[in-house]
Design a protein around this motif. Structure first.
Motif, PDB file in Angstrom:
ATOM      1  N   ASP A 108      16.162 -11.813  18.863  1.00  0.00           N
ATOM      2  CA  ASP A 108      16.605 -13.202  18.915  1.00  0.00           C
ATOM      3  C   ASP A 108      15.898 -14.054  17.870  1.00  0.00           C
ATOM      4  OD1 ASP A 108      18.256 -12.518  20.977  1.00  0.00           O
ATOM      5  OD2 ASP A 108      16.847 -13.140  22.546  1.00  0.00           O
ATOM      6  N   GLY A 130      21.387 -18.653  16.995  1.00  0.00           N
ATOM      7  CA  GLY A 130      22.127 -17.418  17.184  1.00  0.00           C
ATOM      8  C   GLY A 130      22.066 -16.451  16.019  1.00  0.00           C
ATOM      9  N   ARG A 131      22.386 -16.907  14.798  1.00  0.00           N
ATOM     10  CA  ARG A 131      22.474 -16.006  13.651  1.00  0.00           C
ATOM     11  C   ARG A 131      21.362 -16.207  12.645  1.00  0.00           C
ATOM     12  NH1 ARG A 131      29.028 -15.656  12.489  1.00  0.00           N
ATOM     13  NH2 ARG A 131      29.594 -14.918  14.570  1.00  0.00           N
ATOM     14  N   THR A 189      26.886 -20.836  13.457  1.00  0.00           N
ATOM     15  CA  THR A 189      25.929 -20.225  14.365  1.00  0.00           C
ATOM     16  C   THR A 189      25.796 -21.101  15.595  1.00  0.00           C
ATOM     17  OG1 THR A 189      23.686 -19.327  14.595  1.00  0.00           O
ATOM     18  CG2 THR A 189      23.917 -21.363  13.337  1.00  0.00           C
ATOM     19  N   ASN A 190      25.508 -20.487  16.724  1.00  0.00           N
ATOM     20  CA  ASN A 190      25.288 -21.240  17.951  1.00  0.00           C
ATOM     21  C   ASN A 190      23.821 -21.648  18.044  1.00  0.00           C
ATOM     22  OD1 ASN A 190      24.482 -21.128  21.107  1.00  0.00           O
ATOM     23  ND2 ASN A 190      26.573 -21.851  20.861  1.00  0.00           N
TER      24      ASN A 190
END
Length: 308
Positions: free
Chosen positions: A243, A256-257, A268-269
């Motif tokens: 993560d 997220g990314r 991205t989140n």
């Protein structure tokens, strides 16, 4: 990611109930932060509390503690001018034409401005109190910087957690340079601890090699800052390093990314974390962690290229 609110100290110190009710609406994990406007906002609040004649000493003590906690955990520097010859509300309204707040909160509203809220307005269903804690963001540098801005401005500890964060890579390096420049310009703290944590099994460059590359090829660190570089590997039966996070002492974000920007329309989140979760995750990347193993000793890189 975070909305900044100007809150009249008089609204907070009018009663314990009002102080508690307003304070509960703020937090880095809630997407709402209090602006320290003016710079001596907390001192002003204490002074107004001391002059309240209808509040007993016990209640004043509770309010005082809540004010201190609010300023320490849920507030950011304002960086706005303030004219002491005018009252607080007049100053706040003037700023709406220069560097606007998301909203101004006062005890009672006696004018029709849409961006001024009274105590009766600050229910979370009010459109100016709505704050998301989860976003889908463009992976371009400007978008990421805008999302991180409030944490960058207010934190004393800042850590980039990304197994693929390789500052020998042009994309990551350019992104880091923009972040450091922003922190240097807008974070007034004298001591700021900045660190990068990556997976040494995925990025086959040791911290020492990173330092040598840094010294030989580029200087992207502002004069008053330095960064620490950590390379980790997974322990047998240990936690997977997958993560990505931006972690600070004020709060954090799950990314997220990761941090490498793209020139395309990829997204991205990003989700907000509270300070306790952020600090707990930071501890999992401390020198005495039992979650991961250091590949070699971390290094500290200074603006002049020195490495320790």
């Amino acid at each position: 990611m975070h909305h900044e609110y100007a809150v009249d100290p008089k609204a907070l110190v009018s009663s314990w109930e009002n102080c508690r009710y307003i304070s509960e609406k703020f937090g880095f994990d809630r997407g709402r932060v209090l602006s320290l406007f003016p710079k001596r906002w907390l001192k002003n609040a204490y002074e107004k509390l001391g002059s309240e004649k209808e509040i007993g000493d016990v209640e004043k003590k509770r309010i005082s503690l809540k004010l201190s906690k609010l300023a320490k955990e849920c507030a950011i520097p304002s960086g706005r001018g303030y004219d002491p010859s005018e009252d607080w509300l007049h100053n706040a309204i003037n700023q709406q034409n220069q560097k606007p707040f998301h909203a101004i909160i006062i005890k009672e509203k006696n004018r029709g401005d849409d961006d001024i809220l009274s105590l009766n307005d600050i229910d979370e269903s009010h459109e100016l109190m709505c704050a998301k804690t989860n976003y889908e963001l463009s992976r371009k540098t400007e978008s990421l910087l805008a999302a991180f801005a409030v944490l960058f401005k207010s934190s004393a500890r800042i850590a980039f957690i990304d197994p693929y964060f390789d500052i020998c890579n042009q994309g990551y390096r350019n992104f880091l340079e923009r972040c450091l420049t922003f922190i240097d310009q807008f974070n007034p703290k004298e001591d700021i601890d900045i660190a990068i944590h990556y997976d040494g099994e995925k990025i086959h460059t040791t911290p020492k090699e990173v330092g040598n590359n840094f010294t030989a090829n580029f200087h992207i660190i502002p004069n008053r800052l330095n960064i620490q570089i950590f390379a980790w590997e997974k322990l047998i039966n240990g936690e997977d390093f997958h993560d990505r996070f931006l972690l600070t002492n004020k709060g954090g974000m799950s990314i997220g990314r990761g941090f490498k920007p793209t020139k395309t329309h990829m997204t991205t989140n990003v989700s907000l974390m509270d300070s306790k979760d952020s600090l707990k995750k930071l501890d999992s990347f401390s020198l005495d962690t039992k979650d991961y193993k250091l590949i070699e000793c971390p290094i500290k890189i200074f603006s002049d290229g020195r490495c320790l």
